[in-house]
Design a protein around this motif. Structure first.
Motif, PDB file in Angstrom:
ATOM      1  N   ASP A  27       0.806  -1.225   0.000  1.00 12.60           N
ATOM      2  CA  ASP A  27       0.000   0.000   0.000  1.00 12.60           C
ATOM      3  C   ASP A  27       0.841   1.278   0.000  1.00 12.60           C
ATOM      4  O   ASP A  27       0.315   2.372   0.215  1.00 12.60           O
ATOM      5  CB  ASP A  27      -0.925   0.015   1.220  1.00 12.60           C
ATOM      6  N   ALA A  28       2.132   1.163  -0.244  1.00  9.45           N
ATOM      7  CA  ALA A  28       3.022   2.333  -0.181  1.00  9.45           C
ATOM      8  C   ALA A  28       2.555   3.460  -1.096  1.00  9.45           C
ATOM      9  O   ALA A  28       2.591   4.637  -0.708  1.00  9.45           O
ATOM     10  CB  ALA A  28       4.454   1.926  -0.502  1.00  9.45           C
ATOM     11  N   GLN A  29       2.107   3.142  -2.286  1.00 14.65           N
ATOM     12  CA  GLN A  29       1.673   4.190  -3.231  1.00 14.65           C
ATOM     13  C   GLN A  29       0.402   4.876  -2.743  1.00 14.65           C
ATOM     14  O   GLN A  29       0.261   6.095  -2.875  1.00 14.65           O
ATOM     15  CB  GLN A  29       1.467   3.598  -4.631  1.00 14.65           C
ATOM     16  N   ILE A  30      -0.517   4.120  -2.153  1.00 11.37           N
ATOM     17  CA  ILE A  30      -1.737   4.720  -1.587  1.00 11.37           C
ATOM     18  C   ILE A  30      -1.355   5.672  -0.453  1.00 11.37           C
ATOM     19  O   ILE A  30      -1.882   6.779  -0.355  1.00 11.37           O
ATOM     20  CB  ILE A  30      -2.705   3.621  -1.080  1.00 11.37           C
ATOM     21  N   LEU A  31      -0.418   5.246   0.386  1.00 10.05           N
ATOM     22  CA  LEU A  31       0.014   6.122   1.483  1.00 10.05           C
ATOM     23  C   LEU A  31       0.658   7.395   0.965  1.00 10.05           C
ATOM     24  O   LEU A  31       0.499   8.461   1.566  1.00 10.05           O
ATOM     25  CB  LEU A  31       0.982   5.395   2.418  1.00 10.05           C
ATOM     26  N   ARG A  32       1.372   7.327  -0.150  1.00 12.97           N
ATOM     27  CA  ARG A  32       1.961   8.549  -0.731  1.00 12.97           C
ATOM     28  C   ARG A  32       0.853   9.549  -1.076  1.00 12.97           C
ATOM     29  O   ARG A  32       0.980  10.736  -0.819  1.00 12.97           O
ATOM     30  CB  ARG A  32       2.798   8.230  -1.975  1.00 12.97           C
ATOM     31  N   GLU A  33      -0.226   9.061  -1.649  1.00 14.83           N
ATOM     32  CA  GLU A  33      -1.336   9.966  -1.982  1.00 14.83           C
ATOM     33  C   GLU A  33      -1.968  10.537  -0.720  1.00 14.83           C
ATOM     34  O   GLU A  33      -2.276  11.725  -0.642  1.00 14.83           O
ATOM     35  CB  GLU A  33      -2.385   9.231  -2.823  1.00 14.83           C
ATOM     36  N   TYR A  34      -2.136   9.701   0.295  1.00 15.32           N
ATOM     37  CA  TYR A  34      -2.719  10.209   1.543  1.00 15.32           C
ATOM     38  C   TYR A  34      -1.753  11.139   2.275  1.00 15.32           C
ATOM     39  O   TYR A  34      -2.201  12.070   2.946  1.00 15.32           O
ATOM     40  CB  TYR A  34      -3.213   9.064   2.441  1.00 15.32           C
ATOM     41  N   LEU A  35      -0.460  10.933   2.121  1.00 16.18           N
ATOM     42  CA  LEU A  35       0.496  11.876   2.692  1.00 16.18           C
ATOM     43  C   LEU A  35       0.293  13.257   2.065  1.00 16.18           C
ATOM     44  O   LEU A  35       0.257  14.268   2.766  1.00 16.18           O
ATOM     45  CB  LEU A  35       1.924  11.385   2.481  1.00 16.18           C
ATOM     46  N   ARG A  36       0.132  13.299   0.762  1.00 20.88           N
ATOM     47  CA  ARG A  36      -0.127  14.579   0.081  1.00 20.88           C
ATOM     48  C   ARG A  36      -1.409  15.213   0.613  1.00 20.88           C
ATOM     49  O   ARG A  36      -1.455  16.409   0.906  1.00 20.88           O
ATOM     50  CB  ARG A  36      -0.210  14.371  -1.432  1.00 20.88           C
ATOM     51  N   LEU A  37      -2.434  14.405   0.793  1.00 30.47           N
ATOM     52  CA  LEU A  37      -3.719  14.921   1.286  1.00 30.47           C
ATOM     53  C   LEU A  37      -3.662  15.320   2.758  1.00 30.47           C
ATOM     54  O   LEU A  37      -4.499  16.086   3.217  1.00 30.47           O
ATOM     55  CB  LEU A  37      -4.819  13.879   1.073  1.00 30.47           C
ATOM     56  N   SER A  38      -2.687  14.800   3.495  1.00 30.37           N
ATOM     57  CA  SER A  38      -2.586  15.120   4.919  1.00 30.37           C
ATOM     58  C   SER A  38      -2.024  16.517   5.167  1.00 30.37           C
ATOM     59  O   SER A  38      -2.139  17.041   6.271  1.00 30.37           O
ATOM     60  CB  SER A  38      -1.710  14.088   5.648  1.00 30.37           C
ATOM     61  N   ILE A  39      -1.445  17.111   4.148  1.00 29.83           N
ATOM     62  CA  ILE A  39      -0.869  18.448   4.299  1.00 29.83           C
ATOM     63  C   ILE A  39      -2.008  19.460   4.249  1.00 29.83           C
ATOM     64  O   ILE A  39      -2.731  19.556   3.258  1.00 29.83           O
ATOM     65  CB  ILE A  39       0.180  18.720   3.210  1.00 29.83           C
ATOM     66  N   PHE A  40      -2.164  20.204   5.342  1.00 23.94           N
ATOM     67  CA  PHE A  40      -3.295  21.127   5.472  1.00 23.94           C
ATOM     68  C   PHE A  40      -3.225  22.232   4.425  1.00 23.94           C
ATOM     69  O   PHE A  40      -2.200  22.888   4.256  1.00 23.94           O
ATOM     70  CB  PHE A  40      -3.320  21.738   6.872  1.00 23.94           C
ATOM     71  N   VAL A  41      -4.345  22.419   3.723  1.00 23.93           N
ATOM     72  CA  VAL A  41      -4.492  23.480   2.736  1.00 23.93           C
ATOM     73  C   VAL A  41      -5.679  24.334   3.172  1.00 23.93           C
ATOM     74  O   VAL A  41      -6.811  23.849   3.211  1.00 23.93           O
ATOM     75  CB  VAL A  41      -4.750  22.899   1.326  1.00 23.93           C
ATOM     76  N   PRO A  42      -5.432  25.608   3.516  1.00 25.38           N
ATOM     77  CA  PRO A  42      -6.547  26.473   3.910  1.00 25.38           C
ATOM     78  C   PRO A  42      -7.579  26.602   2.793  1.00 25.38           C
ATOM     79  O   PRO A  42      -7.243  26.503   1.605  1.00 25.38           O
ATOM     80  CB  PRO A  42      -5.876  27.827   4.187  1.00 25.38           C
ATOM     81  N   GLY A  72      -0.430   0.925  10.138  1.00 21.42           N
ATOM     82  CA  GLY A  72      -1.446   1.820   9.603  1.00 21.42           C
ATOM     83  C   GLY A  72      -2.730   1.104   9.278  1.00 21.42           C
ATOM     84  O   GLY A  72      -2.788  -0.130   9.236  1.00 21.42           O
ATOM     85  N   VAL A  73      -3.761   1.914   9.051  1.00 21.45           N
ATOM     86  CA  VAL A  73      -5.076   1.410   8.675  1.00 21.45           C
ATOM     87  C   VAL A  73      -5.619   2.241   7.515  1.00 21.45           C
ATOM     88  O   VAL A  73      -5.286   3.417   7.362  1.00 21.45           O
ATOM     89  CB  VAL A  73      -6.064   1.430   9.858  1.00 21.45           C
ATOM     90  N   LEU A  74      -6.444   1.599   6.722  1.00 23.69           N
ATOM     91  CA  LEU A  74      -7.070   2.226   5.567  1.00 23.69           C
ATOM     92  C   LEU A  74      -8.574   2.049   5.692  1.00 23.69           C
ATOM     93  O   LEU A  74      -9.043   0.964   6.020  1.00 23.69           O
ATOM     94  CB  LEU A  74      -6.561   1.556   4.285  1.00 23.69           C
TER      95      LEU A  74
END
Length: 178
Positions: A27-42, A72-74
């Protein structure tokens, strides 16, 4: 051990059936996408570009996923099979550390829910599952969050407490009662 299927019944959205499953090395590639989404964007700002994951201080949260201490969990919509969010822990045994680093024995948590699925209880289900797992293995969990991120209230509800503030971010820690 399979994780439970959970039902989210938030008043502001239709009910959905969630299945929470463990994140594996595949699931490493899925986590990369969620890492991007975890960065707060006002609100109103442009989404975080994918290239940010190439920065070592960001990519370290998921690079070489599956090493000792990674957990981790998905969240998956059981009706459609679509992934909705992820939450994960990483220990920092070497020189690399994350923004919410506390000490070598305390894993740092990251979490993200797809923007279209926020406010539907997905984050709460992810935290329930991940923190239950973490409480069996660790004494505490830490995280870093932007001061103006609405998720601060969610973390506080789960018992996280601010332990440091720096450059518009909080480092928070949840200590498990034993």
């Amino acid at each position: 051990m399979p994780l439970p299927m959970l039902r989210s019944n938030q008043a502001e959205s239709a009910a959905m059936d969630l299945r929470i499953r463990t994140v594996g090395a595949a699931d490493a590639q899925i986590l990369r996408e969620y890492l991007r989404l975890s960065i707060f964007v006002p609100s109103g700002d442009s989404p975080t570009p994918a290239e940010i994951l190439d920065r070592p201080e960001i990519g370290c949260y998921v690079n070489d996923w599956g090493r000792y201490g990674d957990d981790g969990v998905l969240a998956v919509d059981d009706r459609t099979g679509a992934d909705l969010g992820a939450a994960w822990l990483r220990l920092w045994p070497g020189l690399d550390t994350g923004y919410g680093f506390v000490d070598r024995a305390t894993p740092e948590m990251a979490i993200a829910v797809r923007p279209e699925d926020r406010g539907r209880g997905v984050g709460t289900c992810l935290l329930d599952a991940l923190l239950d797992r973490a409480s069996q293995r660790h004494r505490a969990v830490s995280l870093s969050v932007a001061l103006d991120n609405p998720s601060v209230a969610l973390y506080q509800r789960f018992g996280f407490r601010a332990i440091a503030t720096s450059a518009g971010t909080l480092t928070m820690r949840l200590t498990f009662d034993r």
